[in-house]
Design a protein around this motif. Structure first.
Motif, PDB file in Angstrom:
ATOM      1  N   ASN A 153      -1.136  -4.400  -6.623  1.00  0.00           N
ATOM      2  CA  ASN A 153      -1.176  -3.623  -5.382  1.00  0.00           C
ATOM      3  C   ASN A 153      -2.544  -2.996  -5.118  1.00  0.00           C
ATOM      4  O   ASN A 153      -2.860  -2.657  -3.984  1.00  0.00           O
ATOM      5  CB  ASN A 153      -0.119  -2.519  -5.409  1.00  0.00           C
ATOM      6  N   VAL A 154      -3.335  -2.826  -6.181  1.00  0.00           N
ATOM      7  CA  VAL A 154      -4.639  -2.189  -5.996  1.00  0.00           C
ATOM      8  C   VAL A 154      -5.711  -3.228  -5.639  1.00  0.00           C
ATOM      9  O   VAL A 154      -6.861  -2.901  -5.413  1.00  0.00           O
ATOM     10  CB  VAL A 154      -5.009  -1.365  -7.256  1.00  0.00           C
ATOM     11  N   THR A 155      -5.299  -4.489  -5.569  1.00  0.00           N
ATOM     12  CA  THR A 155      -6.238  -5.532  -5.157  1.00  0.00           C
ATOM     13  C   THR A 155      -6.074  -5.792  -3.655  1.00  0.00           C
ATOM     14  O   THR A 155      -5.061  -5.405  -3.073  1.00  0.00           O
ATOM     15  CB  THR A 155      -5.966  -6.861  -5.891  1.00  0.00           C
ATOM     16  N   PRO A 156      -7.040  -6.457  -3.059  1.00  0.00           N
ATOM     17  CA  PRO A 156      -6.927  -6.730  -1.617  1.00  0.00           C
ATOM     18  C   PRO A 156      -5.998  -7.900  -1.303  1.00  0.00           C
ATOM     19  O   PRO A 156      -6.054  -8.464  -0.214  1.00  0.00           O
ATOM     20  CB  PRO A 156      -8.366  -7.063  -1.218  1.00  0.00           C
TER      21      PRO A 156
ATOM     22  N   ARG B 165      -4.717   7.878  -7.229  1.00  0.00           N
ATOM     23  CA  ARG B 165      -3.943   6.845  -6.538  1.00  0.00           C
ATOM     24  C   ARG B 165      -4.183   6.869  -5.028  1.00  0.00           C
ATOM     25  O   ARG B 165      -4.192   5.836  -4.369  1.00  0.00           O
ATOM     26  CB  ARG B 165      -2.450   6.994  -6.849  1.00  0.00           C
TER      27      ARG B 165
ATOM     28  N   GLU C 285       1.309  -2.697 -10.135  1.00  0.00           N
ATOM     29  CA  GLU C 285       0.317  -1.698  -9.742  1.00  0.00           C
ATOM     30  C   GLU C 285      -1.080  -2.334  -9.697  1.00  0.00           C
ATOM     31  O   GLU C 285      -1.853  -2.109  -8.780  1.00  0.00           O
ATOM     32  CB  GLU C 285       0.344  -0.557 -10.758  1.00  0.00           C
TER      33      GLU C 285
ATOM     34  N   ILE D 161     -13.151  -1.803  -4.835  1.00  0.00           N
ATOM     35  CA  ILE D 161     -12.954  -0.992  -6.028  1.00  0.00           C
ATOM     36  C   ILE D 161     -12.301  -1.800  -7.138  1.00  0.00           C
ATOM     37  O   ILE D 161     -11.750  -2.866  -6.918  1.00  0.00           O
ATOM     38  CB  ILE D 161     -12.067   0.243  -5.742  1.00  0.00           C
TER      39      ILE D 161
ATOM     40  N   LYS E 266       2.468  -2.053  -0.460  1.00  0.00           N
ATOM     41  CA  LYS E 266       1.409  -1.958  -1.464  1.00  0.00           C
ATOM     42  C   LYS E 266       0.967  -0.517  -1.635  1.00  0.00           C
ATOM     43  O   LYS E 266       0.419  -0.135  -2.646  1.00  0.00           O
ATOM     44  CB  LYS E 266       0.212  -2.827  -1.057  1.00  0.00           C
ATOM     45  N   THR E 267       1.171   0.283  -0.589  1.00  0.00           N
ATOM     46  CA  THR E 267       0.786   1.693  -0.632  1.00  0.00           C
ATOM     47  C   THR E 267       2.026   2.525  -0.386  1.00  0.00           C
ATOM     48  O   THR E 267       2.753   2.260   0.560  1.00  0.00           O
ATOM     49  CB  THR E 267      -0.244   1.991   0.470  1.00  0.00           C
ATOM     50  N   ASN E 268       2.293   3.479  -1.264  1.00  0.00           N
ATOM     51  CA  ASN E 268       3.504   4.277  -1.091  1.00  0.00           C
ATOM     52  C   ASN E 268       3.196   5.647  -0.494  1.00  0.00           C
ATOM     53  O   ASN E 268       2.191   6.218  -0.740  1.00  0.00           O
ATOM     54  CB  ASN E 268       4.205   4.478  -2.428  1.00  0.00           C
TER      55      ASN E 268
ATOM     56  N   LYS F 266      -9.631  -1.540  -1.141  1.00  0.00           N
ATOM     57  CA  LYS F 266      -9.213  -2.325  -2.308  1.00  0.00           C
ATOM     58  C   LYS F 266     -10.175  -3.473  -2.632  1.00  0.00           C
ATOM     59  O   LYS F 266     -10.286  -3.886  -3.785  1.00  0.00           O
ATOM     60  CB  LYS F 266      -7.782  -2.850  -2.105  1.00  0.00           C
TER      61      LYS F 266
ATOM     62  N   CYS G 129      -7.455   5.169  -4.363  1.00  0.00           N
ATOM     63  CA  CYS G 129      -7.383   3.715  -4.570  1.00  0.00           C
ATOM     64  C   CYS G 129      -6.559   3.015  -3.500  1.00  0.00           C
ATOM     65  O   CYS G 129      -6.407   1.795  -3.537  1.00  0.00           O
ATOM     66  CB  CYS G 129      -6.755   3.395  -5.920  1.00  0.00           C
ATOM     67  N   GLY G 130      -5.951   3.783  -2.609  1.00  0.00           N
ATOM     68  CA  GLY G 130      -5.120   3.153  -1.585  1.00  0.00           C
ATOM     69  C   GLY G 130      -3.743   2.774  -2.087  1.00  0.00           C
ATOM     70  O   GLY G 130      -3.074   1.947  -1.487  1.00  0.00           O
ATOM     71  N   LEU G 131      -3.301   3.375  -3.193  1.00  0.00           N
ATOM     72  CA  LEU G 131      -1.955   3.088  -3.695  1.00  0.00           C
ATOM     73  C   LEU G 131      -0.950   4.096  -3.166  1.00  0.00           C
ATOM     74  O   LEU G 131       0.251   3.884  -3.246  1.00  0.00           O
ATOM     75  CB  LEU G 131      -1.941   3.128  -5.224  1.00  0.00           C
TER      76      LEU G 131
END
Lengths: 247, 371
Positions: free
Chosen positions: B213-216, A49, B210, A80, B369-371, A77, A52-54
């Motif tokens: 959030n993992v997309t741009p 995570r 999720e 990927i 989007k990122t925690n 993001k 992935c930038g989460l």
């Protein structure tokens, strides 16, 4: 000289006084299938995570597709694809609508989306299902579809978090055919798994124990290092030393 | 800009595919709108009355028939003694007791003075209060009548002040005219706020957020795409409500309907922003639902929909200043009943705009989007 697409240096994630990921350093090369192994609770998902930038790392360094995970998460993001442990396409949209949505989010044109969807559906043999809601598909098909969506926009790297959990062996085999196919097209595959037979399919694997990487190399290198002829044994020897487990 | 179109398309597809959401959005408010104004009623009718008439004279009979003939009271018992009548109050059979003393008629004529006794069951506060004030009014009217009829035995009639009142903007004091715009305000808020909150939290629950959030994807694109469909739906609900107000209640707006639409457009930005903010704090639909209920109750009770804000204690007045629904209820009533123009409601616009910027700004900052 192999091109490095993921590079981490002492990357850590600390929740309170719990070191979920405890200073991991490794490199992943372009076009390879990199297996990210470890017991439940070893920190695989947390590490993935962050890449992935989460999730924000606590300390260390990491570059993914040439971008910094601390400052450039949105640029990462763009480059990927990600398939989470939990199936996360929209159950109440059809296959075509899901493809359209994610293609659109990554900036593909409607024409491009239409053409690519067509060929993908033919490849997966889902011609009759393309207008059915995704929620009505069997799990194995959903997983294959989720993977196809995660590489639909041709990312540089795709992250797969236990992609074959709960799927029968035949479907798993087909799933790995899709992974090989993607790797052949130059997409780097970063995959976590519990299945040691799947570990054998990877070019290189890392073994995570209690937030740290305890072993890294090709399957044959690891087997030699641990004086055994199967990956199961490598896993047991490493995991036995683990102090934490969520099960 | 192209991305957002894909997102909006997705939201509309999902909304129209979920039959339950459509029913909740349109059918439920319609039914509520058709039923609630009939039930939410300030007028008190059918006050149960017990009479104890010790006098049994022509005058006492005349007074009783005036009271029962007023239409507000229902004579449930005619008792021998006050104690007996009080039992009726105790058993909740009766709301008000009117006791007429022995010698009522005689004293009125000879002494020019008599006292009546009224006892009220105050458990149901508004019924008791209105019931007794109706009763007093009827008695005082009767009093005036007999003064005129008999003259005064002492020869001069005490001077009286008669108040002639007229009810501006709602001439017949038709409570529906007062309630319908308020209930419409409430329904629009419910549809907008709740659905926004639940919709986003649902994506968290099933995990699809999720994948988003993992997309741009840009945060504001995602949020606008989430808000816009419910903004449109709430406007449709509002339009249906206006139509039903005319069709069922015969209520048409005194003021320009476009003034109302302009205000609703801005107000929904606040209601939806509030739902959005709640969604950023919640992980499950259950949490979101409970928090929304908590705030909705405050919005409703401190919004001037049922009870006037002017008669609230100071702290409640202060709280109500931050209550967006208060401004919508006020504007709806101002425009529909009084015919206020855009110019008259400018202060409301300013406050609601401020609340909207605050709530949405907070929500966007709090959505990560990122925690």
């Amino acid at each position: 000289m192999k091109e490095i697409v993921i590079q981490t240096e002492k990357l850590s994630k600390i929740f309170g006084d719990f070191h979920a990921v405890d200073g991991i350093s490794f490199e992943v090369y372009k076009g390879e299938i990199f297996g990210f192994l470890g017991a439940n609770g070893a920190g695989k998902t947390t590490a993935m995570r962050m890449l992935c930038g989460l999730s924000h790392p606590t300390s260390g360094k990491a570059m993914v597709a040439g971008f910094d995970v601390f400052k450039q998460t949105e640029k990462i993001k763009k480059n990927i694809g990600y398939m989470s442990q939990k199936f996360s396409l929209y159950d109440d949209l059809t296959i075509l609508e899901n493809l359209e949505l994610f293609g659109g989010i990554y900036g593909m044109s409607r024409k491009e989306i239409r053409e690519k969807s067509q060929s993908l559906i033919e490849k997966l043999g889902l011609e009759n299902e393309s207008k059915k809601l995704v929620g009505s598909l069997p799990l194995g098909w959903k997983q294959k579809l989720a993977f196809s969506v995660s590489i639909f926009h041709e990312p540089k790297i795709v992250f797969l978090d236990e992609p074959t959990g709960g799927v029968d062996p035949v479907t798993r085999r087909q799933f790995w055919d899709l992974i090989y196919d993607a790797a052949h097209r130059g997409i780097t595959v970063f995959v976590t798994t519990h299945y040691m037979d799947e570990a054998e399919y990877c070019n290189r694997i890392s073994m995570m124990v209690d937030g740290r990487i305890e072993a890294l190399g090709s399957p044959s290198e690891l087997k030699a290092q641990f004086h055994t002829d199967n990956m199961d044994e490598v896993f047991y020897q490493l995991a036995r030393a683990a102090k934490r487990s969520d099960s | 800009m192209k991305t957002i179109l894909f997102l909006i398309q997705k939201e509309f597809r999902q909304i129209f595919r979920d039959k339950a959401i459509l029913v909740i959005t349109f059918v439920v408010p319609t039914i509520q709108f058709l039923l609630l104004p009939f039930a939410a009623n300030y007028e008190v009718k059918n006050v149960n009355l017990s009479v104890v008439d010790h006098d049994r004279s022509d005058m006492s009979q005349e007074l009783i028939s005036k009271v029962t003939g007023s239409g507000y009271f229902k004579l449930v018992s005619y008792d021998e003694s006050y104690d007996q009548a009080y039992k009726n109050i105790e058993s909740d059979a009766s709301d008000v007791v009117l006791e007429i003393p022995k010698g009522f008629e005689k004293n009125l004529i000879k002494e020019d003075h008599e006292e009546l006794f009224v006892a009220v069951n105050a458990i149901n506060g508004s019924k008791a209060g209105l019931g007794s004030s109706y009763l007093l009014q009827i008695i005082s009217n009767y009093n005036n009548d007999i003064r005129v009829e008999t003259g005064s035995s002492s020869g001069n009639v005490a001077p009286q002040i008669d108040v002639a009142s007229s009810n501006w903007f709602n001439i017949h004091m038709n409570y529906k005219l007062y309630f319908v715009p308020g209930i419409l305000a409430l329904l629009v808020t419910l549809v907008g706020g709740f659905q926004t909150a639940l919709n986003i939290v649902k994506e968290k629950e099933i995990g699809t957020i999720e994948q988003i959030n993992v997309t741009p994807i840009k945060k504001h694109h995602f949020i606008i795409a989430k808000l816009l469909p419910f903004w449109v739906l709430a406007n449709v609900v509002f339009t249906v409500g206006l139509f039903l107000a005319w069709l069922v209640y015969g209520i048409t707006s005194e003021g320009n309907v476009f003034v109302m639409y302009t205000f609703i457009a801005l107000y929904l930005f606040v209601a939806l922003g509030f739902g959005l903010l709640v969604s950023t704090f919640c992980e499950t639909q259950q949490q979101a639902m409970l928090i929304m209920f908590f705030f909705m109750l405050i919005f409703i009770l401190l919004g001037g929909l049922f009870t006037p804000i002017d008669s609230m204690p100071a702290w409640a007045k202060t709280v109500s200043r931050f209550n967006p629904m208060r401004y919508l209820v006020e504007v709806m009533r101002m425009v529909m009943l009084k015919g206020s123009s855009l110019h008259n409601i400018l202060p409301h616009f300013a406050i609601v705009l401020g609340l909207g910027i605050f709530l949405n700004g907070w929500a966007v900052l709090n959505y990560r989007k990122t925690n």
